[in-house]
Design an enzyme around this catalytic site. Structure first.
Site, PDB file in Angstrom:
ATOM      1  N   HIS A 153      -9.921   1.300   5.093  1.00 63.86           N
ATOM      2  CA  HIS A 153      -8.565   1.569   5.713  1.00 63.86           C
ATOM      3  C   HIS A 153      -8.621   2.671   6.722  1.00 63.86           C
ATOM      4  O   HIS A 153      -9.677   3.664   6.482  1.00 63.86           O
ATOM      5  CB  HIS A 153      -7.488   1.988   4.616  1.00 63.86           C
ATOM      6  CG  HIS A 153      -6.125   1.742   5.022  1.00 63.86           C
ATOM      7  ND1 HIS A 153      -5.608   2.977   6.028  1.00 63.86           N
ATOM      8  CD2 HIS A 153      -5.283   0.951   5.209  1.00 63.86           C
ATOM      9  CE1 HIS A 153      -4.417   2.559   6.216  1.00 63.86           C
ATOM     10  NE2 HIS A 153      -3.946   1.421   5.758  1.00 63.86           N
TER      11      HIS A 153
ATOM     12  N   GLU B  17      -5.521  -4.955  10.598  1.00 66.68           N
ATOM     13  CA  GLU B  17      -4.618  -3.764  10.600  1.00 66.68           C
ATOM     14  C   GLU B  17      -5.004  -3.168  12.306  1.00 66.68           C
ATOM     15  O   GLU B  17      -5.745  -2.233  12.191  1.00 66.68           O
ATOM     16  CB  GLU B  17      -4.729  -2.999   9.764  1.00 66.68           C
ATOM     17  CG  GLU B  17      -4.431  -3.473   8.471  1.00 66.68           C
ATOM     18  CD  GLU B  17      -3.768  -2.304   7.463  1.00 66.68           C
ATOM     19  OE1 GLU B  17      -2.470  -2.668   6.933  1.00 66.68           O
ATOM     20  OE2 GLU B  17      -4.462  -1.263   7.266  1.00 66.68           O
TER      21      GLU B  17
ATOM     22  N   ASN C  45       0.892  -1.303   0.047  1.00 68.71           N
ATOM     23  CA  ASN C  45      -0.326  -0.114  -0.115  1.00 68.71           C
ATOM     24  C   ASN C  45       0.792   1.249  -0.045  1.00 68.71           C
ATOM     25  O   ASN C  45       1.383   1.268   0.972  1.00 68.71           O
ATOM     26  CB  ASN C  45      -0.875  -0.091   1.330  1.00 68.71           C
ATOM     27  CG  ASN C  45      -1.600   1.235   1.447  1.00 68.71           C
ATOM     28  OD1 ASN C  45      -1.606   2.126   0.678  1.00 68.71           O
ATOM     29  ND2 ASN C  45      -2.286   1.493   2.793  1.00 68.71           N
TER      30      ASN C  45
ATOM     31  N   GLY D 174       1.788   2.316  11.056  1.00 70.80           N
ATOM     32  CA  GLY D 174       2.901   3.431  10.791  1.00 70.80           C
ATOM     33  C   GLY D 174       3.498   3.833  12.098  1.00 70.80           C
ATOM     34  O   GLY D 174       4.083   4.883  12.245  1.00 70.80           O
TER      35      GLY D 174
END
Ligand code: PGA
Length: 245
Positions: A95, A166, A8, A172
């Site tokens: 997402h 996720e 991604n 991140g």
């Protein structure tokens, strides 16, 4: 179906960089024919990359990061599933960054899934908890969320989707879930799918995946693949992740 690794790229890279990275990602697919490998570049690069990558192995795919919930019309800036058809085989949905910055709520997500399935693009539906806590509790929160995201979809439609677990605290941050934690949650979630829809779909793990932990994530056979953000922006790292998973 093979296990799948999706890069991604988010809102990164100019066309020259994207082209070079796409070639490196194709090479990673070529080296690992037992895997499916996909990349999700920024929207404007899908057409030139599709042109550029005319001769790619069967296990390499393009994915979109976004799709509209509507079929067409006056929705400035949106892109329809029909417009994506022929360009991509997969599309991310739900997402956490879309939920957070674009307020994409459950009804929108369910509508996007329907749009994609109508044109036979495979939705990759992302889900995950905000903060870390004992995984049993997490799993019941997650299934509640999934129930909302999948509202109005038939069992047949749900089983045509891929899913990506996720955890938000892992995206991140440089702090991935341990493979055991990821596998425990995914095992619970798959059991819920089996009970509710008579079939468990493919579930990927995503959130700070690196070449360092790809091998141990790969040992967890319940994980059907990876959704890789930051580390997919380096051809070298992405290739190592594919090799080690
Ligand atoms: P990350 O992103 O690998 O940079 O944590 C994953 C994602 O957001 O899909």
């Amino acid at each position: 179906m093979s296990r799948i690794i999706i890069g991604n790229w988010k809102m990164n890279l100019n066309l020259a960089e994207a082209t070079a990275l796409a070639h490196a990602s194709v090479a990673a697919a070529e080296k690992n024919p037992e895997l499916d490998v996909a990349i999700a570049p920024s929207l404007p690069w899908l057409v030139p990359l599709k042109e550029e990558l005319k001769h790619v192995p069967k296990n390499f795919h393009l994915a979109s990061q976004v799709v509209s919930q509507w079929p067409e019309g006056a929705y400035t800036g949106d892109v329809t599933a029909v417009q994506l058809k022929g360009l991509v085989e997969y599309c991310l949905v739900g997402h956490s960054e879309r939920r957070r910055y674009h307020h994409e709520a459950s009804e929108i997500i369910a509508a996007q899934i329907k749009q994609l399935l109508d044109v036979k693009i495979i939705p990759v539906v992302c889900f995950g908890e905000m903060s870390q806590s004992p995984s049993k509790h997490i799993s019941s929160q997650i299934t509640l969320d999934l129930r909302r995201d999948l509202q109005g979809l038939t069992a047949d439609e749900v089983t045509q989707c891929l899913f990506a677990y996720e955890p938000l605290w892992a995206i991140g941050t440089g702090h991935p879930a341990t493979p055991e934690y990821g596998a425990t949650v995914v095992t619970h979630v798959k059991a819920w799918f089996e009970e509710k829809f008579k079939q468990a779909p493919f579930v990927l793990y995503g959130g700070s995946v690196t070449e360092e932990d790809a091998g141990s994530l790969g040992h967890e056979r319940v994980l059907d693949g990876l959704l890789v953000g930051g580390a997919s922006l380096s051809g070298k790292r992405f290739k190592l992740i594919c090799e080690r998973f």
